[in-house]
Design a protein around this motif. Structure first.
Motif, PDB file in Angstrom:
ATOM      1  N   ALA B 301       0.839  -1.201   0.000  1.00 44.18           N
ATOM      2  CA  ALA B 301       0.000   0.000   0.000  1.00 44.18           C
ATOM      3  C   ALA B 301       0.870   1.246   0.000  1.00 44.18           C
ATOM      4  N   PHE B 302       1.963   1.210   0.774  1.00 45.10           N
ATOM      5  CA  PHE B 302       2.853   2.374   0.835  1.00 45.10           C
ATOM      6  C   PHE B 302       3.491   2.645  -0.515  1.00 45.10           C
ATOM      7  N   VAL B 303       3.989   1.576  -1.159  1.00 41.35           N
ATOM      8  CA  VAL B 303       4.638   1.773  -2.453  1.00 41.35           C
ATOM      9  C   VAL B 303       3.636   2.321  -3.465  1.00 41.35           C
ATOM     10  N   ILE B 304       2.378   1.815  -3.417  1.00 45.74           N
ATOM     11  CA  ILE B 304       1.360   2.320  -4.347  1.00 45.74           C
ATOM     12  C   ILE B 304       1.129   3.808  -4.122  1.00 45.74           C
ATOM     13  N   SER B 305       1.056   4.211  -2.838  1.00 42.30           N
ATOM     14  CA  SER B 305       0.802   5.628  -2.596  1.00 42.30           C
ATOM     15  C   SER B 305       2.002   6.470  -3.022  1.00 42.30           C
TER      16      SER B 305
END
Lengths: 223, 316
Positions: B301-305
């Protein structure tokens, strides 16, 4: 310029999802899941080519999309499923050099790097689609190469190689709408051959050693 | 002026009244998908009603925190419901009190008190759930920060009413890659924050595996009812932030008319129902992750954001 803002936005969205699938190929555990993500990535590549074809009125790009769909979503997966034994696809945990969170963070760094690399090139072109496709294509290339580095199984490494190829074309279709059909035709012949060779090789390795974890094949073995 | 106050009270009443229904519909749909009949969609109301009429038992060893926590946890989503757009596209009377960050802090305060209360009674399962919640929380925090940073950077504001109109004017904005990526990242956050399936099983009864639910095990009677209700409302408020602020403001009342605001209630519930369908699909097709794999989930999720930020920065 040419192309409506909606087409541009759709292309950007395709690019973002394209990048997500590249991240998925880096991070998924199952071999089958990374194969499916690769298929999805190829579909997105074809979709981007169609969008660019509509926007720039180039028939070549439609051909690129058709070739991509035919080889990368049908032929290569079929080859991979049939040359490599089904046992490989049943493996859940793929051996890898780094754990998943750290490889995801390195992927994020690679994406930033791709934007840094693409930035000086972007100032020289005026086509809006290049703004999306070039950095994302380079990022997908980096991620594919990183997949090859971080995986220790033969089939996911091959998928990383194919993801590099996808990234090249994702950038390519935006830069030169006419040349890419020739290149894509060449690749359409080349890449299945590579797939077939690696598939056969994997099959042999698997038959002989009972594993396809090529990371373990570092030392020679006395017969 | 007076109607803005009335609408604001209606908005809070909608959150309080319909939150258990959303929970009931979610669990019913999940049971149907598993070829079972499942409890009635009004079951959460009955549970809360029953619990409200039961005696409350409080451990002698516990402090005032244990007694106060249900009220704080109940008040936090109610307060946030004053600030965010639930029914209308324009800010209501009390909306000046806080922006999206303020709402996030208030929600976090409720969670903080719940965790403290879980530690307070020295029940072995409570502190375990509390520490796990903190673990999920600090992994989710960077994603929250990056998502809100991007959103406020894109819209040039942290006021939810300005943010929501940015996505649909013009409509091409809706398809912006950063928008879609943010939606995916925030959806993963909702799953983690509310203890939904890839992170935690909401219907699990096994204390050792619980994350979110084990914190309110010690409560009985009115405290348990409030905790249950508060959980449902927190879920509803998160869905409203997701659907109305981050996805689109469609279905919300645009004018000041009383009928328009009333019409927005079923439209918003319809939106929530569509979201619940997606949620149930996700929950039914995934398995619960092992505890240490949650880092992978939230790392993704962090990488996507982060990718959302990068695409946003590079396009302007």
């Amino acid at each position: 310029m040419n192309g409506s803002p909606v087409l541009f936005a759709l292309d950007a969205l395709t690019g973002a999802l394209f990048l997500l699938t590249a991240l998925g190929v880096v991070a998924t555990r199952q071999v089958l899941a990374s194969l499916q993500l690769f298929i999805l990535q190829s579909v997105l590549l074809a979709f981007s080519a169609v969008l660019l074809g509509i926007a720039q009125g180039s028939i070549h790009l439609f051909a690129v999309a058709a070739i991509t769909l035919a080889t990368k979503t049908l032929l290569i997966p079929w080859l991979l499923r049939h040359t490599v034994s089904a046992e490989v696809y049943r493996t859940r945990e793929i051996e890898r050099v780094l754990n998943i969170p750290s490889s995801l963070l390195i992927s994020a760094v690679l994406i930033v790097l791709a934007y840094v690399v693409a930035n000086p090139l972007l100032s020289t072109v005026a086509v809006p689609f290049v703004q999306v496709n070039l950095p994302l294509g380079i990022a997908a290339m980096f991620l594919g190469a990183f997949t090859i580095a971080v995986r220790r199984e033969a089939v996911p490494q091959l998928l990383g190689l194919l993801a590099v190829e996808n990234g090249v074309f994702f950038a390519g279709v935006a830069i030169v709408p006419n040349l890419s059909v020739i290149a894509e035709l060449a690749a359409a012949v080349d890449v299945p051959v590579i797939t077939l060779v690696i598939g056969m090789l994997t099959r042999r390795i698997h038959a002989r050693l009972g594993t396809t974890a090529v990371g373990q094949l570092a030392s020679l073995r006395e017969q | 002026m007076i109607e803005r106050i009335v609408y604001n009270i209606i908005q809070v009443a909608v959150v309080v009244a319909f939150a258990p229904l959303v929970e009931g519909v979610t669990s019913r749909l999940k049971e149907i998908l598993q070829s079972k009949r499942g409890p009635s969609i009004f079951q959460p109301y009955r549970d809360i009603w029953k619990l409200l009429h039961k005696d409350e038992i409080v451990s002698e060893e516990s402090s005032w925190i244990f007694r106060a926590a249900p009220y704080v946890a109940f008040a936090a989503p109610v307060f946030v419901a004053l600030l965010i757009p639930v029914l209308t596209r324009y800010p209501l009377f009390f909306a000046f009190m806080g922006d999206m960050l303020g709402g996030g802090f208030v929600l976090a305060l409720g969670g903080f008190f719940t965790s403290l209360a879980a530690v307070d009674t020295a029940n072995p399962y409570g502190p375990m759930g509390a520490s796990r919640t903190r673990m999920v929380g600090f992994l989710a925090e960077p994603v929250f920060i990056v998502v809100f940073l991007t959103v406020s950077f894109v819209a040039g504001s942290t006021i939810p009413y300005i943010v929501q109109t940015r996505w649909v004017t013009p409509i091409a904005n809706f398809f912006e890659p950063s928008h879609i990526l943010l939606l995916i990242a925030f959806l993963m956050l909702i799953l983690a924050e509310d203890g939904r399936i890839p992170v935690d099983s909401p219907s699990g009864q096994f204390e050792l595996a619980m994350i979110e639910r084990s914190k309110s095990l010690e409560y009985s009677g009115r405290g348990a009812a409030l905790m249950k209700w508060a959980g449902a409302m927190k879920f509803f408020v998160l869905i409203c932030i997701f659907l109305n602020v981050l996805v689109t403001p469609w279905g919300l009342a645009q004018g000041m008319g009383f009928g328009e605001v009333l019409l927005a209630i079923p439209l918003v519930l319809l939106k929530v129902f569509c979201f619940v369908l997606v949620l149930v699909y996700i929950e039914s097709s995934l398995a619960k992750l092992r505890l240490f794999r949650i880092t992978e989930f939230l790392g993704a999720a962090f990488v996507i954001s982060v990718v959302a930020v990068i695409t946003q920065l590079s396009e302007i």
